[in-house]
Design an enzyme around this catalytic site. Structure first.
Site, PDB file in Angstrom:
ATOM      1  N   HIS A  48       0.816  -1.211   0.000  1.00  0.00           N
ATOM      2  CA  HIS A  48       0.000   0.000   0.000  1.00  0.00           C
ATOM      3  C   HIS A  48       0.856   1.270   0.000  1.00  0.00           C
ATOM      4  CE1 HIS A  48      -3.831   2.048   0.741  1.00  0.00           C
ATOM      5  NE2 HIS A  48      -3.173   2.815   1.583  1.00  0.00           N
ATOM      6  N   HIS A  94     -10.532   2.910  -0.973  1.00  0.00           N
ATOM      7  CA  HIS A  94     -10.699   2.475   0.414  1.00  0.00           C
ATOM      8  C   HIS A  94     -11.500   1.181   0.408  1.00  0.00           C
ATOM      9  CE1 HIS A  94     -10.150   4.581   4.516  1.00  0.00           C
ATOM     10  NE2 HIS A  94      -8.995   4.370   3.943  1.00  0.00           N
TER      11      HIS A  94
END
Lengths: 749, 238
Positions: A48, A94
């Site tokens: 990430h 998200h």
């Protein structure tokens, strides 16, 4: 203290660090890391934060151009729009948090992208959301959609930033891995852009915003892993949003940026205090010393490990000019925000973390931010690719009743009106929304200028799984076409690349080809990529999502009053189809809804043809010849025509259309998704001029009908190869099927 | 004229209001921080929409304790013109400057869309340039716009022509279908007994310019300006 914990193999594995990666940590430090340092490495080197599997491939994207003020690498990208202003924008995912806890996951997704924009010194003026869910006959998927929509609504509405559009598509593949991507656009003065840099040795480092709690610890690591049944137990890794504090933070930051007090600023997003501090230091080639003793916290007893890894929301890290810290603190307190000096910039390149006078971590900042592992992971097409692409169209029967088929398509949630969703979003606050949700793109006027910006987000994941390269190209082409249909010239894009597990060669294969498709289309249209985000590990129980590289694109309208909408305006106007219709049925919504197949080659796209179509459409709109312009996409020409009739917020208008001279199958003609097509309506006496201009530019164009009446009638004339057929539906039937479908699907028992 | 626009923490339509006052009306818009205790020099006050204090409790319930509210009460009691839009209306209710309370929308969801409202009373400083019965198309954007009050107060509101706007159909019929949030008697906006304080849920500042495709809201601001000029003229003559 936990920091004296012995680092075992198990602990390293729990932190998601591979053996080689751990060896590299030891090499960098010249010793074993302590527990806090291990935590810091693990989040910074997570997929990430480090983009370790994607970096080498992202280099293929074109990132420069005459308008680019800020390319990738900062909190957001920026392009020049003239008048001393720039458009600042970015999109982020998200997905993982939203699956675990849809309301907070989506809400904090909005919060995170807003901070990325105002960190740059831009006032956010609009949001878009790209969402993917499984089919709505499953209660769980309805729960996820409702939760995500209320989370977005709660956060965006409270912030006073309008959510002006986006897109939602439904496919079973997203059932256990929904996608929540949020795009934000802001406006900043070109000479007042702020960056995340810790320049100036000795400068004070300030913490501003919410207190740090134990929420979201290891959020970045969680987002870098696949899912299984146990994933719901990861709920504590989802952060909790507080839009009110974020609103105060926004106003405080913008007020601070009006002054001459700040050197650099970065939001504490994924990996919180860790990523903001080491990235700011690394960008400036400096070090940074943090004293955790001064970090505002929600509860006592938090360890340095927890403080460094918390992903509590609504926090900023700032570097101020020396001696200006009190002035910064005063403005923060005006807005009732917690703020404290928590460190200073150093010249040794080390991120040094102290707590109660003791050094608890000491790591070269650059090693964390930039020297993370980079992988060129193996890639290969999946074994099922041939099966996916093999479609025997001849074996599929044509519909008996074309009107019924059109209604069935309009009723499919991917195509149906998203009014149920966007009515829950404040899409008008800030009074810039010239074109609201429900047209090809949203259009926002830029106060103080005559200009407007159009924004859109697009991607067809099914095209991408069938042909990742073509799918990537089409995502860019469709976004650009939506902008062009709104009267805007595309000037920049951001991407949010949602893919499965990169450790699987077939996922890497999809990723590499999609990126190449995007790159080639950007190159052809001269649209630079100025920011973006990669979301890997969208995999649950071994099932990977369709490759879904969402494209967020921004277009400039030099004269705001030339903004265009997609719906018919006046009875008697002529309907003109720009572009050629081929027998493109592979990967269409028609094939899925009617024949229950997701197969074939996606529609063919030629970049030159597409580019010429854009130039032609823009020219016609700018010359004032066009009353409405609508891109043909999901559901093809028939659906596009129906949308032109009923998507108007006021009184719908019917149309009578006659399609002659087509030799292809009727279902392909009406519902095929051939690219590079636009449905225009033009004043009756302008039709000839429009056709002449289009033909002169090399764009196929034909007058296919007339606006008016209470019905949509499409007559297809017989040819030697194919018979005649007819679509004939009352407007009120179209309106009901298209307009109320989503609400019906959500309210089913 | 000087219009004060109150800025509570969490107000988010304050910029929209100052934009209309300055760019559309050509008047001076003064942002007033919620910690101010004086409104000296201001001719009218606007409480803008937003989520004051996050509206985590009942909407407007905390904002009414802001220091500036004392000054607003004094300003209103001296006959000053006060306009509350959306959250501003909710705050005026909580502060007791207008009667009644707001419940959650009947749908329990936030609703953002154009609605139609009927001008029930054109003889107020906020509607002076409207025709009585005129229909305005104005957007709403709220989760708590379901106006409620007790029967006695409702009767008084009706008797004193204090209901200024009602939700209606595009052709002016006040029907249950035209009511977006369940509001009692289709109430979209009311004034106080004296007539100088108005609260409404729809956002006139969002539809006051041609470029946004609708300028129906402009007449409310123009009416206020007209009334202020008239009042000033009277003081000069007197």
């Amino acid at each position: 203290m936990k920091d004296s914990q012995v680092i075992t193999k198990d602990i390293i594995a729990q932190h998601g660090l591979a053996d080689d990666e751990y060896k590299k940590v030891i090499e960098i430090l010249g010793r074993e890391p302590n527990f806090t340092e291990l935590g810091i490495f693990s989040v910074m080197w997570s997929e990430h934060c480090s983009y370790k599997s994607s970096r080498v491939h992202l280099k293929k994207l074109p990132t420069t151009g005459p308008r680019v003020v800020q390319g990738p690498g900062e909190n957001a990208g920026a392009v020049d729009i003239g008048d001393g202003l720039c458009a600042v924008f970015k999109m982020e995912s998200h997905n993982h948090p939203s699956f675990i806890e849809p309301y907070q996951g989506a809400a904090t997704g909005v919060g995170g992208i807003l901070r990325d924009i105002f960190t740059m010194g831009a006032r956010p003026i609009a949001l878009l959301d790209s969402l993917r869910f499984g089919l709505l006959d499953r209660p769980k998927n309805r729960h996820l959609l409702k939760g995500v929509v209320s989370g977005i609504s709660a956060y965006g509405n409270c912030m006073g930033v309008p959510t002006v559009g986006g897109e939602i598509a439904f496919n079973e593949i997203y059932s256990n891995n929904p996608l929540v991507n949020v795009f934000c656009l802001g406006i900043a003065r070109k000479d007042r852009l702020f960056k995340g840099t810790a320049a100036g040795v000795g400068n004070p480092v300030l913490y501003v915003g919410s207190k740090t709690g134990r929420d979201g610890i290891h959020g970045a690591t969680m987002a870098s892993d696949s899912f299984d049944e146990a994933s719901e137990s990861k709920r504590p890794t989802v952060q909790v949003g507080d839009p009110f504090t974020e609103k105060l933070l926004l106003e405080a930051c913008l007020e601070l940026m009006e002054t001459d007090l700040l050197v650099g600023i970065q939001d504490m997003g994924a990996a919180g205090l860790t990523s903001s501090s080491c990235e700011m230091a690394s960008r400036a080639g400096n070090g940074l010393e943090l004293d955790l003793t001064h970090v505002p916290r929600r509860e006592p007893g938090m360890t340095p490990y927890e403080l460094m890894l918390s992903e509590s929301q609504e926090r900023m890290l700032m570097v101020a000019k020396q001696g200006k810290e009190d002035e910064v603190l005063r403005i923060c307190r005006k807005w009732d925000l917690d703020a404290a000096v928590v460190g200073r910039v150093t010249g040794d390149g080390i991120l040094r973390v102290k707590d109660q006078g003791k050094v608890v971590a000491e790591i070269p900042a650059k090693a964390l931010a930039e020297d993370g592992p980079k992988y060129e992971r193996p890639n290969a097409p999946p074994a099922y690719q041939e099966y996916l692409q093999a479609l025997n169209f001849d074996a599929l029967k044509e519909p008996k009743d074309y009107t019924a088929t059109l209604l069935e398509l309009l009723d499919a949630p991917t195509i149906a009106s998203k009014r149920w969703v966007y009515q829950q979003y404040d899409h008008m606050v800030r009074t810039n929304s010239m074109v609201r949700p429900g047209s090809d793109a949203a259009v926002l006027r830029i106060k103080g200028t005559n200009k407007a910006l159009a924004i859109t987000a697009d991607c067809n994941g099914r095209y991408c799984v069938l042909h990742p390269y073509m799918g990537g190209m089409i995502a860019v082409a469709e976004a650009a076409r939506n902008l062009v249909c709104s009267g805007a010239e595309p000037i920049g894009l951001t991407d949010c690349l949602n893919f499965g597990n990169p450790e699987r060669p077939e996922v890497m294969w999809q990723f590499i080809l999609s990126v190449e498709g995007i790159a080639d289309a950007c190159q052809a249209f001269n649209v630079p990529v100025v920011s973006g985000n990669v979301s890997f590990y969208n995999e649950t129980n071994g099932l990977n999502i369709y490759p879904t590289p969402i494209i967020g694109m921004v277009g400039l309208i030099e004269e705001a009053d030339k903004a265009m909408t997609q719906w018919f305006k006046r009875a008697g106007d002529a309907i003109v189809l720009l572009g050629a219709t081929r027998e493109d049925v592979g990967g269409t919504e028609y094939l899925r809804v009617v024949h229950h197949r997701e197969q074939g080659e996606p529609p063919y796209l030629n970049l030159d043809t597409e580019k010429t179509l854009h130039a032609c459409t823009l020219k016609l709109i700018r010359e004032g010849l066009v009353q409405s312009a609508h891109d043909c996409s999901d559901g093809g020409l028939a659906v596009a025509l129906a949308e032109c009739c009923v998507s108007v917020p006021t009184q719908p208008l019917g149309a009578v259309v006659r399609l002659t001279g087509y030799t292809i199958r009727r279902d392909a003609l009406l519902f095929g998704e051939s690219q590079s097509r636009v449905v225009l309506s033009v004043k009756a006496d302008a039709a000839d001029k429009v056709l002449t201009i289009a033909k002169a530019m090399g764009v196929p164009a034909a007058k296919i009908g007339t606006v008016g009446g209470e019905r949509l009638v499409i007559d297809v004339e017989a040819s030697k190869q194919a018979s005649a057929c007819r679509v004939d539906a009352e407007l009120k039937t179209l309106l009901d099927r298209w307009g109320n479908s989503l609400e019906r699907a959500l309210n089913q028992a | 004229m000087n219009f004060g626009v109150i800025v509570f923490p969490g107000s988010n339509c304050d910029h929209d209001c100052t934009h209309v006052i300055s760019s559309v009306l050509g008047q001076k818009a003064v942002p007033v921080w919620h910690k101010e205790t004086s409104l000296a020099g201001l001719d009218a006050i606007i409480l803008p929409g937003g989520f004051s204090y996050g509206d985590y409790l009942r909407t407007g319930a905390i904002a009414r304790f802001s220091p500036v509210m004392g000054a607003i009460k004094t300003f209103a009691s001296e006959g000053g013109m006060v306009l509350g839009i959306c959250n501003g209306f909710q705050i005026l209710l909580e502060a007791g400057l207008l009667p009644g309370a707001m419940l959650r929308n009947q749908s329990l969801s936030f609703i953002c869309k154009d609605v139609h409202i009927k001008v029930e009373n054109a003889a107020t400083p906020f509607t002076g340039l409207c025709e009585s019965g005129q229909v305005l198309k104005i957007p709403i954007a709220h989760a708590d716009g379901n106006y409620y009050t007790d029967p006695v107060t409702l009767a008084a509101l009706q008797a004193n022509a204090q209901i200024i706007f009602r939700y209606c159909t595009p052709d002016g019929k006040v029907t249950p279908d035209a009511n977006p949030n369940g509001s009692l008697d289709n109430i979209a906006g009311i004034r106080n007994a004296e007539g100088n304080v108005l609260g409404l849920m729809p956002h006139p500042e969002r539809c006051a310019e041609d470029v946004l495709g609708n300028d129906d809201g402009r007449v409310i601001f123009l009416s206020m300006l007209d009334a202020l000029k008239e009042a000033k003229l009277k003081t000069v003559v007197a």
